[in-house]
Structure formats: structure tokens, C-alpha cells
Design a protein around this motif. Structure first.
Motif, PDB file in Angstrom:
ATOM      1  N   VAL A   1       0.835  -1.203   0.000  1.00 48.61           N
ATOM      2  CA  VAL A   1       0.000   0.000   0.000  1.00 48.61           C
ATOM      3  C   VAL A   1       0.875   1.261   0.000  1.00 48.61           C
ATOM      4  CG1 VAL A   1      -1.804   1.240   1.255  1.00 48.61           C
ATOM      5  CG2 VAL A   1      -1.846  -1.256   1.155  1.00 48.61           C
ATOM      6  N   THR A   2       2.009   1.199   0.677  1.00 52.95           N
ATOM      7  CA  THR A   2       2.931   2.334   0.774  1.00 52.95           C
ATOM      8  C   THR A   2       4.359   1.813   0.709  1.00 52.95           C
ATOM      9  OG1 THR A   2       3.011   2.203   3.179  1.00 52.95           O
ATOM     10  CG2 THR A   2       1.383   3.694   2.226  1.00 52.95           C
ATOM     11  N   PRO A   3       5.349   2.657   0.523  1.00 53.51           N
ATOM     12  CA  PRO A   3       5.306   4.094   0.243  1.00 53.51           C
ATOM     13  C   PRO A   3       5.041   4.357  -1.237  1.00 53.51           C
ATOM     14  CG  PRO A   3       7.576   3.393   0.352  1.00 53.51           C
ATOM     15  CD  PRO A   3       6.732   2.169   0.642  1.00 53.51           C
ATOM     16  N   LEU A   4       4.365   5.447  -1.502  1.00 54.67           N
ATOM     17  CA  LEU A   4       4.028   5.841  -2.863  1.00 54.67           C
ATOM     18  C   LEU A   4       4.923   6.988  -3.318  1.00 54.67           C
ATOM     19  CD1 LEU A   4       0.124   5.910  -2.662  1.00 54.67           C
ATOM     20  CD2 LEU A   4       1.599   4.023  -3.387  1.00 54.67           C
ATOM     21  N   GLY A   5       4.941   7.205  -4.624  1.00 52.85           N
ATOM     22  CA  GLY A   5       5.628   8.362  -5.177  1.00 52.85           C
ATOM     23  C   GLY A   5       4.803   9.624  -4.938  1.00 52.85           C
ATOM     24  N   VAL A   6       5.297  10.731  -5.453  1.00 54.36           N
ATOM     25  CA  VAL A   6       4.656  12.022  -5.204  1.00 54.36           C
ATOM     26  C   VAL A   6       3.577  12.373  -6.227  1.00 54.36           C
ATOM     27  CG1 VAL A   6       6.663  12.958  -4.005  1.00 54.36           C
ATOM     28  CG2 VAL A   6       6.424  13.328  -6.476  1.00 54.36           C
ATOM     29  N   TYR A   7       3.492  11.618  -7.312  1.00 58.64           N
ATOM     30  CA  TYR A   7       2.543  11.952  -8.374  1.00 58.64           C
ATOM     31  C   TYR A   7       1.280  11.110  -8.248  1.00 58.64           C
ATOM     32  CZ  TYR A   7       6.770  13.965 -10.323  1.00 58.64           C
ATOM     33  OH  TYR A   7       7.925  14.670 -10.499  1.00 58.64           O
ATOM     34  N   GLU A   8       0.210  11.716  -7.815  1.00 58.68           N
ATOM     35  CA  GLU A   8      -1.052  10.998  -7.733  1.00 58.68           C
ATOM     36  C   GLU A   8      -1.499  10.625  -9.143  1.00 58.68           C
ATOM     37  OE1 GLU A   8      -5.596  11.664  -6.177  1.00 58.68           O
ATOM     38  OE2 GLU A   8      -4.006  12.927  -5.359  1.00 58.68           O
TER      39      GLU A   8
ATOM     40  N   GLU B   1      21.531   1.593 -10.994  1.00 65.99           N
ATOM     41  CA  GLU B   1      21.413   2.996 -11.389  1.00 65.99           C
ATOM     42  C   GLU B   1      20.053   3.278 -12.022  1.00 65.99           C
ATOM     43  OE1 GLU B   1      21.810   6.925 -11.830  1.00 65.99           O
ATOM     44  OE2 GLU B   1      23.068   5.636 -10.585  1.00 65.99           O
ATOM     45  N   VAL B   2      19.522   2.312 -12.773  1.00 68.21           N
ATOM     46  CA  VAL B   2      18.176   2.453 -13.327  1.00 68.21           C
ATOM     47  C   VAL B   2      17.163   2.548 -12.177  1.00 68.21           C
ATOM     48  CG1 VAL B   2      16.371   1.318 -14.679  1.00 68.21           C
ATOM     49  CG2 VAL B   2      18.744   1.248 -15.476  1.00 68.21           C
ATOM     50  N   GLN B   3      17.299   1.663 -11.205  1.00 65.81           N
ATOM     51  CA  GLN B   3      16.394   1.676 -10.058  1.00 65.81           C
ATOM     52  C   GLN B   3      16.484   2.997  -9.304  1.00 65.81           C
ATOM     53  OE1 GLN B   3      17.987  -2.034  -8.569  1.00 65.81           O
ATOM     54  NE2 GLN B   3      16.055  -3.117  -8.987  1.00 65.81           N
ATOM     55  N   ARG B   4      17.689   3.511  -9.163  1.00 65.40           N
ATOM     56  CA  ARG B   4      17.882   4.804  -8.494  1.00 65.40           C
ATOM     57  C   ARG B   4      17.187   5.918  -9.280  1.00 65.40           C
ATOM     58  NH1 ARG B   4      23.769   7.722  -7.652  1.00 65.40           N
ATOM     59  NH2 ARG B   4      23.007   9.568  -6.557  1.00 65.40           N
ATOM     60  N   ALA B   5      17.345   5.926 -10.608  1.00 65.38           N
ATOM     61  CA  ALA B   5      16.729   6.958 -11.445  1.00 65.38           C
ATOM     62  C   ALA B   5      15.203   6.887 -11.361  1.00 65.38           C
ATOM     63  CB  ALA B   5      17.192   6.814 -12.894  1.00 65.38           C
ATOM     64  N   PHE B   6      14.638   5.700 -11.413  1.00 61.13           N
ATOM     65  CA  PHE B   6      13.188   5.546 -11.308  1.00 61.13           C
ATOM     66  C   PHE B   6      12.688   6.004  -9.934  1.00 61.13           C
ATOM     67  CE2 PHE B   6      13.147   3.612 -15.327  1.00 61.13           C
ATOM     68  CZ  PHE B   6      11.845   3.281 -15.708  1.00 61.13           C
ATOM     69  N   HIS B   7      13.434   5.678  -8.894  1.00 68.32           N
ATOM     70  CA  HIS B   7      13.047   6.115  -7.546  1.00 68.32           C
ATOM     71  C   HIS B   7      13.065   7.640  -7.461  1.00 68.32           C
ATOM     72  CE1 HIS B   7      12.593   5.841  -3.178  1.00 68.32           C
ATOM     73  NE2 HIS B   7      13.429   6.866  -3.139  1.00 68.32           N
ATOM     74  N   GLU B   8      14.114   8.243  -7.982  1.00 66.83           N
ATOM     75  CA  GLU B   8      14.189   9.705  -7.960  1.00 66.83           C
ATOM     76  C   GLU B   8      13.034  10.315  -8.746  1.00 66.83           C
ATOM     77  OE1 GLU B   8      19.044  10.099  -7.459  1.00 66.83           O
ATOM     78  OE2 GLU B   8      18.163  10.225  -9.466  1.00 66.83           O
ATOM     79  N   TYR B   9      12.770   9.789  -9.921  1.00 65.72           N
ATOM     80  CA  TYR B   9      11.664  10.296 -10.734  1.00 65.72           C
ATOM     81  C   TYR B   9      10.346  10.208  -9.958  1.00 65.72           C
ATOM     82  CZ  TYR B   9       8.049  10.473 -14.303  1.00 65.72           C
ATOM     83  OH  TYR B   9       6.926  10.797 -15.022  1.00 65.72           O
TER      84      TYR B   9
ATOM     85  N   ARG C   1      14.919  15.176  -9.470  1.00 70.97           N
ATOM     86  CA  ARG C   1      15.424  15.116 -10.848  1.00 70.97           C
ATOM     87  C   ARG C   1      16.950  15.000 -10.911  1.00 70.97           C
ATOM     88  NH1 ARG C   1      10.955  13.882 -11.315  1.00 70.97           N
ATOM     89  NH2 ARG C   1       9.405  14.658 -12.749  1.00 70.97           N
ATOM     90  N   SER C   2      17.577  14.486  -9.857  1.00 67.74           N
ATOM     91  CA  SER C   2      19.039  14.327  -9.840  1.00 67.74           C
ATOM     92  C   SER C   2      19.530  13.441 -10.964  1.00 67.74           C
ATOM     93  CB  SER C   2      19.499  13.756  -8.502  1.00 67.74           C
ATOM     94  OG  SER C   2      19.169  14.622  -7.443  1.00 67.74           O
ATOM     95  N   PHE C   3      18.725  12.465 -11.380  1.00 65.80           N
ATOM     96  CA  PHE C   3      19.144  11.562 -12.454  1.00 65.80           C
ATOM     97  C   PHE C   3      19.421  12.308 -13.751  1.00 65.80           C
ATOM     98  CE2 PHE C   3      14.563  11.753 -12.861  1.00 65.80           C
ATOM     99  CZ  PHE C   3      14.333  11.779 -14.231  1.00 65.80           C
ATOM    100  N   LEU C   4      18.780  13.439 -13.955  1.00 64.47           N
ATOM    101  CA  LEU C   4      18.998  14.210 -15.186  1.00 64.47           C
ATOM    102  C   LEU C   4      20.418  14.793 -15.215  1.00 64.47           C
ATOM    103  CD1 LEU C   4      15.571  16.011 -15.498  1.00 64.47           C
ATOM    104  CD2 LEU C   4      16.467  14.168 -16.957  1.00 64.47           C
ATOM    105  N   ALA C   5      20.931  15.225 -14.082  1.00 65.91           N
ATOM    106  CA  ALA C   5      22.268  15.816 -14.023  1.00 65.91           C
ATOM    107  C   ALA C   5      23.378  14.754 -14.019  1.00 65.91           C
ATOM    108  CB  ALA C   5      22.399  16.699 -12.782  1.00 65.91           C
ATOM    109  N   ARG C   6      23.062  13.549 -13.585  1.00 63.58           N
ATOM    110  CA  ARG C   6      24.075  12.486 -13.467  1.00 63.58           C
ATOM    111  C   ARG C   6      24.440  11.826 -14.785  1.00 63.58           C
ATOM    112  NH1 ARG C   6      21.387  10.659  -9.227  1.00 63.58           N
ATOM    113  NH2 ARG C   6      20.480   8.901 -10.347  1.00 63.58           N
ATOM    114  N   HIS C   7      23.622  11.995 -15.799  1.00 54.71           N
ATOM    115  CA  HIS C   7      23.839  11.289 -17.062  1.00 54.71           C
ATOM    116  C   HIS C   7      23.946  12.259 -18.223  1.00 54.71           C
ATOM    117  CE1 HIS C   7      23.048   7.509 -15.026  1.00 54.71           C
ATOM    118  NE2 HIS C   7      21.982   8.060 -14.495  1.00 54.71           N
ATOM    119  N   ASP C   8      24.600  11.799 -19.296  1.00 55.67           N
ATOM    120  CA  ASP C   8      24.658  12.571 -20.545  1.00 55.67           C
ATOM    121  C   ASP C   8      23.501  12.130 -21.416  1.00 55.67           C
ATOM    122  OD1 ASP C   8      27.055  13.884 -19.850  1.00 55.67           O
ATOM    123  OD2 ASP C   8      28.237  12.164 -20.516  1.00 55.67           O
ATOM    124  N   TRP C   9      22.614  13.059 -21.709  1.00 50.39           N
ATOM    125  CA  TRP C   9      21.397  12.763 -22.458  1.00 50.39           C
ATOM    126  C   TRP C   9      21.499  13.279 -23.886  1.00 50.39           C
ATOM    127  CZ3 TRP C   9      17.419  10.152 -19.962  1.00 50.39           C
ATOM    128  CH2 TRP C   9      17.563  10.029 -18.577  1.00 50.39           C
TER     129      TRP C   9
END
Length: 191
Positions: free
Chosen positions: A92-99, A168-176, A181-189
Motif C-alpha cells: 500500500v505504501t510508500p508511494l511516489g509524489v505523483y497521484e 542505477e536504473v532503479q535509483r533513477a526511477f526512484h528519484e523520478y 530530478r538528480s538523475f537528469l544531471a548524473r547522465h549525458d542525455w
């Protein structure tokens, strides 16, 4: 062929190992007769009641649609749901911030407002049978990954990067999912 899901009450989030152990213990016990819990009346498929647990059996052909219904009913009642086919637990929890955030997998699973543990665990299930995992906030943005760990993020424009490791994928998804948005700065897109 049929598949099963099991729902029950837990006071705190549990691991896949704990959910699997509960499922196996219930499968060794006998169903109960008599009063059917309210939640069992709302669940699709064939419902079998065990002490403190409800087992839902459905056809493989209807699994994706009916599983989504079971996940929704379980969450509405504050219940854990275990999927033994995928070896995934829906807490049931914990949830992300986007309802209203949705988790989509390449093997057909759709979960509304997934818990963060499920998001973490489902990423490890990518395979030729499950070729992508996406977290999407419709009309706003999404993050997606495919085997080989090609990570895609779209807000205004689609950007891609290659990530070396699942952690690292799991970390990026958790941050998202948590609004970080730290994952955006950590990678070259690239566009």
C-alpha cells in the motif's frame, strides 16, 4: 491455464520473500466456508477465501485486465497483493509524489499509483518477455527503460541515455517517482 493473485492485510510494507512465504503457507491450508469478506465480493475472477487471505484465480487470457482490477480493489481496501507468477508484491505504501502515476510493463502489467518497492522490483524483471518498464504521468512526463538499460525521459522533448547497471536504473526511477530530478544531471542525455 489459470493464474492467481492473493490479497490480505499487513500492518507495514513486506518484502517479496515475506509475500511468497505467506502465499505458500496459504496454499497448504484449507479454504474457509461461511461469511465472505466485503473485499472478496468486489474482486473479479474465481475467489477462494482462506483465513485472513483471499485468493483470486483467473484465466491467463484475462490476466492483464483482471489483475489491474484486483490491484485497484486491494489498494482501495489498504491490502497487500501478491502476484506469484511475476513474484511481485504490491504494498500500500510508500508511494511516489505523483497521484495517478502509472507503472506499465512490456508483459502487460498496469498498476495505478504503484508503491516504490514494486517499482524497484519490477525493474529487475526486464527480459525478452518483458521488454520495457515505464512510469508515466499522462500529459506531463515519463521515464522508461528497456533491456540493455537504455533510459528515456520525456517532459518537453524525448531524451535518451545508456545506463551501465540495473541499480542505477532503479535509483533513477526512484528519484523520478519521488520528484527528485538528480538523475537528469548524473547522465549525458541525447535528443
Amino acid at each position: 491455464m489459470s493464474v492467481e493473485l492473493m490479497v490480505w492485510d499487513e500492518s507495514a510494507p513486506i518484502s517479496r520473500d515475506q509475500a511468497r512465504a505467506a502465499y505458500l503457507a496459504v496454499k497448504k491450508s484449507e479454504p474457509v466456508a461461511g461469511d465472505v469478506p466485503e473485499v472478496a465480493k468486489e474482486l473479479p475472477g474465481v475467489v477462494t477465501v482462506y483465513p485472513g487471505h483471499v485468493l483470486v484465480t483467473m484465466d491467463l487470457d484475462t490476466m492483464d485486465e483482471m489483475s489491474a482490477q484486483v490491484f485497484t480493489v486491494a489498494r482501495a481496501h489498504g491490502l497487500v497483493c501478491y502476484d506469484p507468477q511475476r513474484d511481485l508484491v504490491h504494498n500500500v505504501t510508500p508511494l511516489g509524489v505523483y497521484e495517478g502515476m502509472q507503472l506499465h510493463t512490456g508483459d502487460g502489467m498496469i498498476v495505478h499509483d504503484p508503491d516504490l518497492g514494486l517499482v524497484h522490483d519490477v525493474l529487475a524483471t526486464m527480459s525478452p518477455q518483458n521488454p520495457f518498464v515505464t512510469l508515466v504521468n499522462f500529459g506531463r512526463h515519463f521515464i522508461q527503460v528497456s533491456p540493455g538499460y537504455e533510459l528515456e525521459y520525456k517532459e518537453e522533448a524525448l531524451a535518451r541515455t545508456m545506463v551501465a547497471e540495473l541499480a542505477e536504473v532503479q535509483r533513477a526511477f526512484h528519484e523520478y517517482a519521488t520528484g527528485d530530478r538528480s538523475f537528469l544531471a548524473r547522465h549525458d542525455w541525447t535528443a
